[in-house]
Structures are given as structure tokens and as C-alpha cells.
Design a protein around this motif. Structure first.
Motif, PDB file in Angstrom:
ATOM      1  N   GLY A 210       0.793  -1.226   0.000  1.00 17.45           N
ATOM      2  CA  GLY A 210       0.000   0.000   0.000  1.00 17.45           C
ATOM      3  C   GLY A 210       0.822   1.271   0.000  1.00 17.45           C
ATOM      4  N   ARG A 211       2.115   1.160  -0.332  1.00 21.07           N
ATOM      5  CA  ARG A 211       2.994   2.306  -0.231  1.00 21.07           C
ATOM      6  C   ARG A 211       3.071   3.017  -1.584  1.00 21.07           C
ATOM      7  NH1 ARG A 211       8.378   3.889   0.632  1.00 21.07           N
ATOM      8  NH2 ARG A 211       8.511   4.972   2.634  1.00 21.07           N
ATOM      9  N   THR A 212       3.149   4.330  -1.554  1.00 22.11           N
ATOM     10  CA  THR A 212       3.361   5.084  -2.783  1.00 22.11           C
ATOM     11  C   THR A 212       4.756   5.686  -2.749  1.00 22.11           C
ATOM     12  OG1 THR A 212       2.277   6.938  -1.699  1.00 22.11           O
ATOM     13  CG2 THR A 212       0.960   5.675  -3.261  1.00 22.11           C
ATOM     14  N   LYS A 213       5.208   6.195  -3.887  1.00 21.71           N
ATOM     15  CA  LYS A 213       6.522   6.835  -3.944  1.00 21.71           C
ATOM     16  C   LYS A 213       6.337   8.286  -4.338  1.00 21.71           C
ATOM     17  CE  LYS A 213      10.197   5.353  -3.736  1.00 21.71           C
ATOM     18  NZ  LYS A 213      11.000   5.129  -2.565  1.00 21.71           N
ATOM     19  N   TRP A 214       7.017   9.167  -3.594  1.00 21.70           N
ATOM     20  CA  TRP A 214       6.906  10.580  -3.913  1.00 21.70           C
ATOM     21  C   TRP A 214       7.623  10.900  -5.226  1.00 21.70           C
ATOM     22  CZ3 TRP A 214      10.592  14.788  -2.006  1.00 21.70           C
ATOM     23  CH2 TRP A 214      10.141  16.032  -2.431  1.00 21.70           C
ATOM     24  N   ARG A 215       8.862  10.442  -5.319  1.00 22.58           N
ATOM     25  CA  ARG A 215       9.656  10.726  -6.516  1.00 22.58           C
ATOM     26  C   ARG A 215       9.344   9.714  -7.596  1.00 22.58           C
ATOM     27  NH1 ARG A 215      13.882  14.207  -5.522  1.00 22.58           N
ATOM     28  NH2 ARG A 215      14.104  14.649  -3.289  1.00 22.58           N
TER      29      ARG A 215
END
Ligand code: ATP
Ligand code: MG
Lengths: 264, 281
Positions: free
Chosen positions: A232-237
Motif C-alpha cells: 500500500g505504499r506510494t513513492k513521492w519521486r
């Protein structure tokens, strides 16, 4: 940071800095692989010329590479000497009692030195021109297809990021403990190598204890900030390939051809 | 109004190898309302950190239950919502920073809760502003001072927009300037409606809160508004705690027979009382 440059990043906006980290990582990996097949002096020289040009384009001061090389100079010298001594073939160049140096020995010594130099130089160039964030993001992205076969891509990248984050902290701490022990009269420079190594124990033990403490604290802080693995994790960059990155592909092909042409 | 934090007869002990581990918290009953500013004091090992860790589900009660905004901390599906509701800033600023740059570290929490990347920029900017770290966005953590690191840790917590922020001795490793900034940030967060819980060993800092809780050997010994606590602050000595300097002074002057009022509510009032006495003589 006195002389500690492993994993150091030099911010900049050169062509090399602007390349996509995945492209750079992939390139560096294949380049290192190719270095092992560069078994002709001429091929090695061409590789070396390429690296020197790349360093120039990246606008990284050459002296930093010497600092990076320092820890392995000993290894380079040792392996060169072994080659000079052991390798036979070609004309006899010098003959002392007990040691005869052949042409082939000199060639092999040159090749092994250049190879080691190339490995260190390309790895340093990668870290000098890629921010730690990009480096770990790139690694995660390159490894993520392997997740299906059980490679923990996210965890590995996070581990690397935390390691890079804490290298300066632990380094500073090492210096602090070292000074504290020196104030108590330990002379780190005196005695033969085993004795000196033994004297470093009073540095290593407190350092380890504190590192474990830090790890425990950090784990707790991460959990409090809702960390729960990659799920469920997203990446900012977000990473984006550009046309620039095609250059790396082209260079790889050229270097590959160099290897083929100068094959034994 | 429903309390945002509720401890209902909470007992806690750590699972250790000993056959009968001691109770670290004993029958804690506690309600904290939204928007309160509470300090928790108590000497070493009295269970303050344990209490804090129970409040966001880092630890679960052995007996009793902890409710956060009506959610029980032992519920597995609510735990992430609970951790977003109750943020926590720890003691050592160094050991809370995960990423290799200021803005990436603030992004860490947002990434964990799955915020879409495009919405992060704005939130990160606001958090940086709230702790006054503008201009440091690209800095590497090890280049920051202790106070700045702690501000970064706070930014990493407030970016998740928690309703409650617990500071577990977050000022104790800082120099006076760094300490003052952190205390100001706490106060400004409280003015903007956040519930603040500040665990501290400093009597002076504890009295900045509106309400003070004294822990002693795992029990909650005192829970009182600080305004009312002023006149009985000498009681803090019962639990081997420090008393703010002005209260100590007030008490000693009274023992010497100075005609000071037996109720003071803050430092300013004490100072003006002493001035009045001095100018009369
Ligand atoms: N992980 C643990 N395992 C076992 N026992 C623990 C653990 N952490 C704390 N304790 C014990 O629980 C008790 C309360 O500890 P806690 O850290 O909550 O105290 P504290 O009030 O925060 O103290 P301090 O002011 O030193 O931070 C102590 O006796 C401590 O030894
Ligand atoms: Mg504690």
C-alpha cells in the motif's frame, strides 16, 4: 567530513548528473561486468580513456577519485607485484637473482591495475553524481520485477537508504569515541598491525552498542510513522527516462565492440 | 465531547523471561480531550514512555483498554488510523530520521500511508513551513543541528495531520535555543487545535501545559490543571520531582514570614507581588 567519501554525493547539473539513476545503475553494472573481459592492454586503455572523459563531463574533481582509490592502492600494488613476479612469457626484461621479470608480467600487472582502477572509478562516479535518494529509488525500481521470485526490492532499497543516511552519523561517532580513548592514553599509531587492530576494539564495541540502540529507536519511530513494509505504499519521486539515457546504451554497444575486436 | 484518548483501567507489563514480571503501569484511568495541552512528569522508570507507547498502539495493554477517538488500539484494522491520529516525537532527534534528505524524510510518512505522489508536494511544503525549515529542503540530515533535526522529526509527524502529538522528552537533548524553538512549536500547534502531550523532566516546561499528570512507580499520582497546581506544587517533592524555581522561591519567602498571598497562579503574578512588597518597604 575528513576524508570519508564512500557514498558521498556531489550535487551538480552536469550531463552525467541528469541521467536517470536506473540507466546509470544498469550501465555501471554492465560496465563492471565488461571490465572482467577486458584482457588486452589496448582494450583496458580505451575503457580507461572513456572513464576519464566521463569524469571530465561530470565535472568531478580528479583528486576525489584518488581519495576513493586510497583504500585499495595496497591491493593494486600487491596484485601487480604478484603478476610481475609470477607471470612468465614474452621477452625477458630484467633479471635479478631470485626474480626475473618478463614482458608478459608487465602487461598483466598493467591490466590488473587498470581493471581495479576502473571498477573503483565507475562506482565512485556513480555515487558522486547520483543523490542517495535517486540511487536507492533506482535500485528499487530495477529490482522490482524480481519481487515475483521473492527478492525484497523495497526492503533492500530501504536498507541501503538507511545505511547511507547513517554512515556520516556513525563516522562522526567513531571519531568521537576515538578521541575519547586517545584522551585516556591509547596510542592508535603504535605497535605492529595485530596490536593496533586490538587497540581498535575499545572503539568498535561502544560503536556497535550504540548502533543497535539507534536501530531499535529508528524501528520504533518508523512504526509510529505508519511504516508497514511495501504494501500500500506510494513513492513521492517518480523516475523518468529521457533521450539522454540512450547515450549510455550507445556507449555500452561501442565498448562491447571494443572488447570483441581486441579479443585474444 | 468525546475524549480523544481514553485509558480504561489499563495495566501493563513487558513480556520478559522472568516468571513474574512487575507491573509497569497499574490501573491507569485517563481521559484527554481534543485540544488539550498536557504534560506528564515522573522520575526515571515511572512508566511515562510506556504510557505514551500505549497511546498509539506501539504497545498493547495487558489488561484494560486504550481508546483513541473511539477506536480500540488492539483492533488490527484500526491501528493505522490510530497511528495517523496520534503522532509521536521521540527523544533522540538523530534516530528518527530515515531518509537522506529533509524533504524525502518528510515524504516518508506520506508514502507509508499511500498518499498519491502528486498531493505530496503541497503537504511537504506546509510541514516545512510549520517548523521553520524553509531553505533546508534539500539538505542532508547530518548537516543539520540538533534542534533542526528535532524540527525535522516534528515535520515528519505533522505532515500526517495527526490530532494528537506526543513529545517523549523531545527537548532533553537540545541546547537552550533548540529547546525554546521546540516549545514554541508545541504551543503554536496547540493553538491550532492539536492535542499536545509533553513528557518531560523539566518542571518549568511541565508548567507551560494547561494540565499536568504525575506518574510514580506506574501509577498516576496526580492529575490537575497547572493553574490550580501552583499552590500545592511543593507536593511534587513527595515524588522526588523538581519544583519550578519561582514556586520554590515563593515557598521559602512565605516560610521566612513574608506576607505573600497563599494563591498564585503564574510567574508574572509572583513577580508583581514581590515588587509590591519591596516597593512598600
Ligand atoms: N522494552 C522493555 N522491556 C522490559 N522492560 C522495560 C522495557 N522498557 C521499559 N521497561 C521497564 O519499564 C519501566 C518503565 O519504563 P519507561 O521507559 O516507561 O519509564 P519512563 O518513565 O519513560 O522513564 P525515563 O524517564 O527514564 O524515560 C522501567 O522499569 C523499565 O525498566
Ligand atoms: Mg522515557
Amino acid at each position: 567530513m575528513n576524508g570519508f567519501i564512500v557514498g558521498m554525493y556531489l550535487p551538480g547539473d552536469s550531463f552525467v548528473h541528469q541521467l536517470d539513476p536506473r540507466a546509470k545503475l544498469g550501465f555501471a553494472f554492465i560496465f563492471m561486468f565488461m571490465v572482467f573481459f577486458a584482457d588486452r592492454l589496448l582494450a583496458c586503455a580505451i575503457f580507461l580513456a572513456f572513464v576519464l572523459v566521463a569524469i571530465h563531463i561530470a565535472k568531478v574533481p580528479y583528486r576525489l577519485f584518488f581519495t576513493a582509490l586510497k583504500p585499495i592502492i595496497f591491493i593494486i600494488l600487491l596484485s601487480s607485484l604478484l603478476h610481475l613476479w609470477m607471470t612468465k612469457g614474452g621477452e625477458m626484461i630484467l633479471a635479478f637473482p631470485g626474480i626475473t621479470i618478463y614482458e608478459e608480467g608487465i602487461r598483466q600487472a598493467g591490466i590488473i591495475s587498470i581493471r581495479l582502477l576502473l571498477l573503483v572509478a565507475i562506482a565512485s562516479l556513480l555515487t558522486f553524481t547520483t543523490s542517495p535518494v535517486d540511487l536507492t529509488d533506482g535500485m528499487e525500481s530495477l529490482l522490482s520485477p524480481l519481487r515475483k521470485i521473492g527478492v525484497p526490492a523495497h526492503e533492500l532499497a530501504l536498507m541501503m537508504s538507511i545505511a547511507l543516511r547513517f554512515i556520516p552519523t556513525l563516522w562522526e561517532e567513531t571519531e568521537k569515541i576515538r578521541k575519547a580513548q586517545m584522551a585516556r592514553g591509547i596510542d592508535f599509531e603504535e605497535g605492529h598491525i595485530l596490536k593496533r587492530l586490538k587497540k581498535h576494539l575499545p572503539i568498535l564495541i561502544p560503536l556497535f552498542i550504540s548502533a543497535f540502540r539507534r536501530a531499535e529507536d529508528l524501528a520504533l519511530a518508523m512504526e509510529a510513522r505508519c511504516y508497514r513494509g511495501s504494501e500500500g505504499r506510494t513513492k513521492w519521486r517518480q523516475l523518468h527516462y529521457t533521450r539522454r539515457d540512450l547515450w549510455l546504451l550507445l556507449i555500452l554497444i561501442l565498448l562491447g565492440m571494443v572488447l570483441l575486436i581486441f579479443r585474444h | 465531547m468525546e475524549p480523544i484518548i481514553q485509558f480504561e483501567h489499563v495495566w501493563f507489563r513487558y513480556q520478559v523471561d522472568e516468571p513474574d514480571p512487575p507491573w509497569v503501569l497499574k490501573d491507569i484511568r485517563l481521559n484527554i480531550d481534543p485540544g488539550e495541552y498536557v504534560s506528564i512528569v515522573g522520575n526515571n522508570g515511572s512508566g511515562k514512555s510506556t504510557l505514551a507507547r500505549l497511546a498509539n498502539g506501539l504497545l498493547l495493554p495487558t489488561k484494560g483498554r486504550v481508546m483513541i477517538s473511539g477506536m480500540e488500539t488492539s483492533s488490527e484494522q484500526d491501528i493505522w488510523q490510530i497511528r495517523r491520529t496520534v503522532g509521536m516525537v521521540f527523544q533522540n532527534p538523530e534516530n528518527q530520521i530515515v531518509a537522506t534528505s529533509v524533504e524525502d524524510d518528510i515524504a516518508f510518512g506520506l508514502e507509508n500511508i499511500g498518499v498519491p505522489p502528486l498531493q505530496m508536494e503541497e503537504k511537504i511544503k506546509n510541514a516545512v513551513k510549520a517548523v521553520g525549515l524553509e531553505g533546508f529542503e534539500h539538505h542532508e540530515p547530518h548537516t543539520l543541528s540538533g534542534g533542526q533535526k528535532q524540527r525535522l522529526a516534528i515535520a515528519g509527524v505533522i505532515v500526517l495531520e495527526p490530532d494528537v502529538i506526543i513529545f517523549d522528552e523531545s527537548t532533553s537533548m537540545l541546547d537552550p535555543v533548540g529547546r525554546k524553538t521546540i516549545l514554541e512549536i508545541m504551543q503554536s500547534l496547540n493553538r491550532r487545535g492539536k492535542t499536545i502531550i509533553h513528557i518531560t523532566h523539566s518542571a518549568e516546561e511541565a508548567f507551560m501545559a494547561d494540565r499536568m499528570i504525575v506518574m510514580h512507580q506506574g501509577e498516576c499520582k496526580l492529575d490537575e490543571a497547572t493553574g490550580r497546581l501552583y499552590q500545592e506544587a511543593m507536593r511534587l517533592k513527595e515524588w522526588e520531582l523538581d519544583v519550578p524555581l519561582e514556586i520554590e522561591l515563593w515557598d521559602r519567602l512565605r516560610q521566612k514570614g513574608w506576607p505573600l498571598p497563599d494563591k498564585i497562579i503564574n510567574k508574572e503574578e509572583l513577580v508583581s507581588e514581590i515588587w509590591r512588597l519591596l516597593s512598600r518597604t
